[in-house]
Design a protein around this motif. Structure first.
Motif, mmCIF file in Angstrom:
data_model
loop_
_atom_site.group_PDB
_atom_site.id
_atom_site.type_symbol
_atom_site.label_atom_id
_atom_site.label_comp_id
_atom_site.label_asym_id
_atom_site.label_seq_id
_atom_site.Cartn_x
_atom_site.Cartn_y
_atom_site.Cartn_z
ATOM 1 N N THR A 1 0.834 -1.199 0.000
ATOM 2 C CA THR A 1 0.000 0.000 0.000
ATOM 3 C C THR A 1 0.866 1.246 0.000
ATOM 4 N N ASP A 2 0.261 2.378 -0.348
ATOM 5 C CA ASP A 2 0.988 3.648 -0.286
ATOM 6 C C ASP A 2 1.496 3.902 1.131
ATOM 7 N N ALA A 3 0.657 3.598 2.109
ATOM 8 C CA ALA A 3 1.057 3.835 3.503
ATOM 9 C C ALA A 3 2.282 3.000 3.867
ATOM 10 N N GLN A 4 2.338 1.755 3.380
ATOM 11 C CA GLN A 4 3.501 0.914 3.672
ATOM 12 C C GLN A 4 4.765 1.478 3.029
ATOM 13 N N LEU A 5 4.654 1.885 1.775
ATOM 14 C CA LEU A 5 5.831 2.431 1.090
ATOM 15 C C LEU A 5 6.304 3.716 1.759
#
Length: 722
Positions: free
Chosen positions: A140-144
């Motif tokens: 996810t964007d949050a993970q990246l």
């Protein structure tokens, strides 16, 4: 009247400067010097650019302009050097942001990849192509973002479907984004990337994405801020690494430690670079003086000479004047000489100890003990632990020695070693191990006497000690070093990799008064060799377990490279004569270079002599690598595996990687009688091969004759058939 200004230079700007002509590089140096003196100098034409209130430009010369970020009042950061015609065209291409994880300032290149991945139009008459899965769609964007990926690049990252596109993007992405995406692409798990790549560079305090004044002070913002460092860029012999450090490295270099600290990592990860910069950092904290309160030491003689050369390049004579740079055995010899404790005895190499024990046992008619067993017991336990009495020997632990001993057997061995020591003295010789033991005892007694005497004050030899290739030092060496510096903040800084241990020195540092628990770090990014060579070198290490110098285990998890190249060559021959033909063929393929960029590595001196003879017959200049390194810089360098520690080549052949040579046939006798020793000797031979395989930067060829070494996995051996 104008006052001066602070002007720092971002590492990305350094890359651009290095592509300029030497004259234009000099112009950048002059510009920075003038700007620091007076930024309002009319000739500099400093002005704001409309696209960003912080971004400004200034005149370097008639062709080039400097782009500057205005950090605070009279505080600027040079972020780019552009041709005057490109300044306004490139304004929309670059963004300058503070990374929310590292807190450092990043330059984000927003140019699309290739033919513009985003919004790419497919011609109507083109054959339909199967849709390719995006490379990072499982995150996810949050993970990246949690991993530290630069937020403005997320749209492009989401569209990446091939390795070629990834490489194009990462060629100009910020450092942490590059490290993270490459690790994920290589299959490293998310939690491992977070732990190994992101956490080591995470800011110590909450990050304000608008506070550029705080951001420029953080290690993650890689800058240089003085004329001397920039001037060093102009010198052709001065490499970029000597000015700029990776954020992970810089954080380790500049950190304040409450006691001994250790930095590990695989070959080419910059451990020696970190050690040199640590020395420079410690030297900057010293009060003025003419003494040498910092010790920089290592085991290998030619590595010690190389450290001196590199430290001189890094900080000049002013830095070197405050540092005692000496190989560990020379340091021990100096201590013994000062105390007049060695008499006129001649020092013989430790590799002759077993031979001397054999001679002694033959003369005395002693047949109860094997010379090699006594050699190891004497050097590793009695001398290594600086044992001075039979009582101490009876109480001593004997780690990694395999066979246990009864009290009667220890008594017999102690008496034999006393007689052997007297026998050596009668011959006017002693070994480097004995010198280290004597030096350790002298330093320990000196510290104890000063502490115990009434009103006594122990003045240590050093304030700080930095050790490179720490895995090669013996217990006696460590006891000597421990006594040379008072325990406390920043007392000892060690770099090393037990996977590269090529001498039989196994220690547990905490038992020697050197507690690194909680102060150990590991570097995982290789700057020396390609991903292809690294992958094959790691296969050589399959199945081995290595220690961490303090009783735990250490692995090479997360060890990676961003460099790319061709796959290493693996080929076998029926005989050694036919293998020498393979060597000649490979050299011909490489153009028979004799400029010192190519080396040939073999297991024994006899095989090295054979290779040199063949090269001479072919009209090629062969240069032997001796104990102090290559005898001359040009030619094709030839040597045994031990000789390649600390060296680096563009291309390399490792020959005679055959069973019985790698590992040595002679160690098989310990398989049943002393399994622990067998495992230790086998591990040493594997480490030697690993060290050799990680010396080349671009190309590697591995040959064997007869049966290949068991260290070459089936996958590597089968490579010759593909």
């Amino acid at each position: 009247m104008s006052t001066g200004a602070i002007l720092r230079m971002l590492d990305r700007a350094d890359k651009e400067v290095m592509k300029l002509t030497r004259a234009d590089i000099g112009a950048v140096y002059e510009f920075m010097h003038k700007f620091r003196h007076n930024p309002e100098n009319p000739g500099l034409n400093l002005k704001a650019l409309n696209s960003d209130s912080r971004l400004m430009s200034a005149r370097v010369n008639k062709d080039y302009r400097a782009l500057l970020l205005h950090i605070a009042d009279r505080d600027y950061l040079l972020v780019a050097v552009k041709h005057r015609g490109e300044v306004y065209d490139d304004l929309s291409r670059y963004a300058y942001r503070i990374n929310r994880v590292t807190g450092g300032i990043e330059v984000v290149d927003l140019a699309p990849v290739g033919d513009s991945i985003i919004g790419r139009v497919v011609p109507p008459d083109a054959d339909p192509q199967p849709a390719q899965k995006p490379l990072f769609d499982t995150y996810t964007d949050a993970q990246l973002l949690e991993l530290g990926v630069s937020e403005p690049l997320l749209p492009q990252i989401r569209e990446l479907t091939t390795e070629a596109e990834l490489l194009e993007l990462l060629d100009r992405a910020p450092q942490l984004t590059t490290d993270v995406l490459f690790a994920l692409f290589d299959g490293t798990r998310y939690d491992e990337v977070l732990q190994q790549v992101t956490d080591p560079v995470r800011a110590d305090e909450p990050v304000d994405p608008e506070d550029f004044e705080a951001a420029v002070q953080r290690p993650a913002t890689q800058v240089t801020s003085d004329d001397e460092a920039l001037q060093a860029i102009i010198g052709e012999a001065f490499e970029r690494w000597q000015i700029f450090l990776h954020p992970t490295q810089r954080k380790l270099v500049e950190k304040k430690y409450n006691g001994p600290a250790r930095v590990g990592g695989g070959p080419g990860t910059g451990k020696t670079i970190v050690a040199l910069h640590r020395v420079a950092h410690l030297a900057r904290q010293l009060p003025p003086g003419t003494d040498k309160p910092i010790l920089l030491t290592t085991f290998n003689r030619n590595l010690a000479a190389d450290l001196r050369t590199r430290l001189l390049a890094l900080g000049g004579q002013e830095l070197v004047a405050r540092v005692d740079i000496v190989n560990i055995d020379r340091l021990a010899s100096r201590v013994v000489t000062e105390a007049k404790a060695g008499g006129s005895r001649r020092v013989v190499d430790d590799n002759r100890v077993s031979e001397l024990w054999s001679e002694f046992l033959l003369e005395t008619g002693e047949s109860r003990w094997d010379a090699e067993f006594l050699t190891a017991e004497w050097t590793q336990v009695i001398l290594g632990q600086v044992l001075n009495s039979r009582t101490e020997y009876f109480k001593a632990r004997r780690p990694n020695r395999g066979r246990s001993l009864t009290r009667v057997e220890r008594d017999q061995i102690w008496q034999l070693t006393e007689r052997f020591t007297t026998w050596l003295e009668s011959r006017g010789v002693w070994t480097w191990r004995q010198v280290a033991q004597r030096a350790a005892r002298l330093e320990m007694d000196r510290a104890a006497a000063s502490t115990e005497s009434s009103g006594g004050f122990h003045r240590p030899r050093y304030r700080h000690i930095v050790v490179d290739e720490a895995q090669d030092l013996s217990a006696a060496h460590w006891k000597m070093l421990r006594a040379m510096v008072i325990p406390g903040p920043d007392d000892m800084f060690l770099t090393g990799d037990t996977h590269q241990r090529i001498y039989d020195n196994h220690v547990t540092l905490s038992s020697l008064g050197i507690n690194i628990r909680g102060r150990s770090s590991r570097l995982t990014l290789s700057y020396r060799t390609t991903r292809q060579i690294l992958a094959d070198a790691l296969q050589i290490m399959t199945g081995e377990v290595y220690d961490d110098l303090d009783g735990g285990e250490e692995d090479l998890a997360g060890y990676r490279s961003l460099l790319r190249g061709g796959r290493p060559v693996f080929r076998g021959a029926a005989t050694w004569a036919q293998e020498r033909d393979l060597i000649a063929e490979q050299l011909h393929t490489w153009g028979n270079p004799t400029d010192g960029s190519v080396a040939i590595c073999v297991p024994t001196r006899e095989l090295a002599a054979d290779v040199i003879s063949r090269l001479d017959a072919d009209g090629l200049s062969a240069v032997e690598i001796g104990p102090d390194g290559p005898k001359q810089p040009d030619g094709i360098h030839v040597g045994t595996m031990h000789r390649f520690k600390g060296l680096e080549y563009q291309r390399m052949i490792i020959a005679a990687v055959s069973d019985g040579l790698v590992p040595r046939q002679m160690i098989s006798r310990y398989r049943d009688t002393d399994p622990k020793r067998y495992q230790r000797e086998r591990q040493r031979d594997r480490s030697l091969l690993f060290v050799a395989a990680t010396r080349p930067r671009d190309e590697l060829a591995v040959f064997w004759h007869g049966t290949p070494s068991p260290f070459l996995t089936a996958r590597l051996v089968q490579r010759q058939l593909t």
